[in-house]
Design a protein around this motif. Sequence first.
Motif, short mmCIF file in Angstrom:
data_model
loop_
_atom_site.label_atom_id
_atom_site.label_comp_id
_atom_site.label_asym_id
_atom_site.label_seq_id
_atom_site.Cartn_x
_atom_site.Cartn_y
_atom_site.Cartn_z
N LEU A 170 48.77 7.47 44.43
CA LEU A 170 47.48 8.00 43.83
C LEU A 170 46.51 8.59 45.04
O LEU A 170 45.86 9.40 44.79
CB LEU A 170 46.55 6.93 43.01
CG LEU A 170 47.37 6.51 41.52
CD1 LEU A 170 46.65 5.46 40.79
CD2 LEU A 170 47.25 7.79 40.82
N ASN A 173 49.62 11.54 46.74
CA ASN A 173 50.29 12.37 46.08
C ASN A 173 49.42 13.62 45.50
O ASN A 173 49.71 14.63 45.74
CB ASN A 173 50.88 12.02 44.73
CG ASN A 173 52.31 11.02 44.98
OD1 ASN A 173 52.99 11.19 46.23
ND2 ASN A 173 52.90 10.31 44.15
N PRO A 174 48.03 13.11 45.20
CA PRO A 174 47.13 14.31 44.96
C PRO A 174 46.83 15.11 46.30
O PRO A 174 46.53 16.36 46.17
CB PRO A 174 45.73 13.49 44.35
CG PRO A 174 46.39 12.14 43.95
CD PRO A 174 47.48 11.89 44.79
N ILE A 175 46.74 14.43 47.23
CA ILE A 175 46.40 15.26 48.35
C ILE A 175 47.52 16.05 48.73
O ILE A 175 47.31 17.33 49.18
CB ILE A 175 46.23 14.20 49.81
CG1 ILE A 175 44.81 13.73 49.56
CG2 ILE A 175 46.15 15.04 51.06
CD1 ILE A 175 44.54 12.53 50.35
N ILE A 177 49.66 17.37 46.66
CA ILE A 177 49.75 18.41 45.75
C ILE A 177 48.60 19.55 46.05
O ILE A 177 49.10 20.80 45.76
CB ILE A 177 49.89 17.75 44.49
CG1 ILE A 177 50.94 17.06 43.82
CG2 ILE A 177 49.47 18.85 43.27
CD1 ILE A 177 50.68 16.08 42.80
N ILE A 178 47.41 18.87 46.41
CA ILE A 178 46.20 20.02 46.48
C ILE A 178 46.65 20.76 47.79
O ILE A 178 46.46 22.24 47.69
CB ILE A 178 45.16 19.17 46.57
CG1 ILE A 178 44.83 18.50 45.47
CG2 ILE A 178 43.78 20.10 47.31
CD1 ILE A 178 43.64 17.71 45.66
N ALA A 323 54.58 14.93 42.12
CA ALA A 323 54.09 15.05 40.78
C ALA A 323 54.57 14.34 39.78
O ALA A 323 54.12 13.58 39.08
CB ALA A 323 54.18 16.56 40.40
N LEU A 326 53.37 10.73 40.60
CA LEU A 326 52.08 10.66 39.87
C LEU A 326 52.24 10.48 38.52
O LEU A 326 51.38 9.49 37.79
CB LEU A 326 51.26 11.95 40.19
CG LEU A 326 49.81 11.77 39.86
CD1 LEU A 326 49.32 10.83 41.40
CD2 LEU A 326 49.07 13.28 40.45
N SER A 327 53.26 10.97 37.64
CA SER A 327 53.26 10.86 36.33
C SER A 327 53.76 9.59 36.13
O SER A 327 53.36 8.56 35.13
CB SER A 327 54.06 11.83 35.86
OG SER A 327 55.52 11.51 36.28
N SER A 330 50.86 6.89 36.55
CA SER A 330 50.02 6.86 35.25
C SER A 330 50.62 5.73 34.36
O SER A 330 49.97 5.01 33.64
CB SER A 330 49.91 8.32 34.68
OG SER A 330 51.22 8.84 34.18
#
Length: 609
Positions: A170, A173-175, A177-178, A323, A326-327, A330
Amino acid sequence: MKEFIQILRRFLPPYKKNLLLNVIFNIISAVATSFSFAILIPVLNILFESDKDITSIGEFQMDFDYIKEVLGYYTTQIKYEYGIENTLLIVGSFYIIATLVKVGTQYLASYNMIFIRNSVVRDVRNQIYTKVVDLPLSFFSEERKGDVMARITGDVTEVENSIMNSLDMLFKNPIMIIVLLGSMLFMSWQLTIFVLILLPISGFIIGRIGKNLKKRSGEGQSKMGEILSTTEETLSGHRIIKAFNAEDKMKVNFDEQNNSYRITMNRLQRRYALAHPMSELLGSVTIIILLWYGGRLILGDSGFQASVFIAYLGIFYSIINPAKALSQASYSIQKGLAAMDRIDMILTAENTIKEAEDAIEIHDFTDNIRYSNVTFTYDNKVDVLRNIYVDIEKGQTVALVGQSGSGKTTFADLLPRFYDVAGGRITVDGIDIRKAKLKSLRALMGNVNQDPILFNDTFFNNIAFGVENATQEEVERAAKIANAHDFIMATAKGYQTNVGDRGGKLSGGQRQRISIARAVLKNPPIMILDEATSALDTQSEKYVQEALDNLMKDRTSIVIAHRLSTIRNADLILVFKDGQIVERGKHDELLAKSGAYSVLHEMQTNNKI
C-alpha cells in the motif's frame, strides 16, 4: 478504506521516521524504473532507425520530445566514437545501473517496512494482553474464554497476515503507479488517458468480487472462536465428559462447528482465490486493447514512434504487477478489518473498575473494615446482596456461611474491588475503597481460593508470584508455614521443579498448600479464604487446615466456609440467605438461637449434605 486509515493512525505514529524512509526509497525506486525504460528508446532507434542521428540539442523544453532529443544526441555521440555494438553495451550498462538503484532502494524500503510491520503487530498483541489483564472479572463472565483466546491468537495473526503484510504494497505500489503513470502521461497523453479509462473499469469489477469479503471473514473468525471455546471446555472438563459417557456428544458438537467453519472458509477463500486470475485476465485484456490503440497511433499520422511505444509498454507492464498486488491487498485488508473489529471488542471494552483521579494510597490496615448498606447486582438484574451492614475489626476472623448462591463469594469479592457496589459503600480504616488506589488496596489482601490457581512454572516462582525479589530463604519459610516444604523437597529438583499446567502434577491438597504459601509470602494484613478445604479429603484437609491456621495468626480474615467445623473459633459468623445476612454471632450463640445456622449445623452433623 476509511477503517484502514483509522487503524494506521492508531498504530503507525511511533514509526513515522521509518515510514518516511520507506516512502523516499519507494519514490527513488519508481523514478529509476521509469529512467531504465527511457534510456532504451535511443537503443531501439539505433536498431530500427539507424539513419536518424541527432547531432544537436535545441532549446530546453519541458516535454518528452526534448528528453528524447537529449538521449538521442548523447547516444549518437557515443555511437560515432565507439561504434554501434559498443554503444549498445554502454547504454545497456546504464540500464543495469538504473536497475541496481531500483532494486537497492526497493530493498531499503522493504527493510524499513519490515520493522514497522513487526513492531505494530507486537504493539497490538501487547495492547490486547494489557487490556485483558486490566479488564474486570465481570467481562470474562460474559465472554467465552475460547472466543477471547481466538481474538488474541487467530485474529492478531489475521491482522498480521492481512493488514500488516499489505502495508508494503500500500505504500510502495501507489507510489510506483503514480510515478509510472506520470512517465506514461509524459510519453503519450492519448495512450495514458485510454489506460486511465480501462483501469477503473477493471478496479470496479475486482471491487465487486471482494465486496462481501469482510463479512465472510468476520463469520470465519467467530466460528473459530466457537471451536476454541469447545476445545478449551473439552480440555477443562475431560474427566466429566468421560464420566458421563459424553464423548460422542462432544465429538458431534465439535464436528458440526468444524464443518460450519469449513463451509464459511470455503466461500471466503474461493472468493479470495478469484482475485489473482481475475486481475490476470483483466490485465491481459487491457494490454491487447492497448496494443491495438497504440498500433493505430503508430500507423497513423500522430508521429508516435514504435521505439517509444515499446518503452511505453515496458512501463505499463511494470504497472500491472503493482496494480494486481494492490487489488489483492484490498482483499487482504477486508479480511484483516474483520479481525480488527473483533480485536477492538476487547480493546474498546469499558473497564468498569475505575480508579479515582485523586485516589489515596493506603499503606497499612490499622482499624476496621465496614460494609455500610451495601447492595450489589449483576447486570442490573436481581440483587445478589441487599442492605449489608458489617463491621470487621482488625485481627478478627469473620466466617461467611450459607447455601450456594446466597452471596458469600460476592461479599468477599467486593472488598478487593473485583466488582463495585451498586449501592452503599465499603470502607477500610474509614476510606471508601473506591477512593483508594487499586494496587495499594489489593496489596493489603491475600487470597486462597477453593480452586487453587497455579501457573506452569516452578514451585519457587509460584510461591513468589507477585512478590518482588523474594529470596530462597523467604520462599522456604513460607512453604514450611504452609506445610508444603517436605513434599516440595521430595521432588527431583526441589523448589525448581515444574508443577505442570495448572499444577497438574500435584494433588489437590498440595496445590492448595502452594497457594497458601504464596499468601504467606505476600504477608498481607487481610486474608480472604474462599472454601479453601471444601474439595479435599480428610488427610489433605488436616494439612491444609493447619496451614490455614498458621496463615490466619495475627491477621484479619474473611473465611467463606462450607464445613462449619472449621469455623467454630471464628470471632464472628455471618449467615447469608438470598443475598441478606439473616444471622450473626459466634458459633455457640448461633446454635442457641436454633435458627438458620443451627439448621445448617444439624444437617452437616447428621451427614445430610
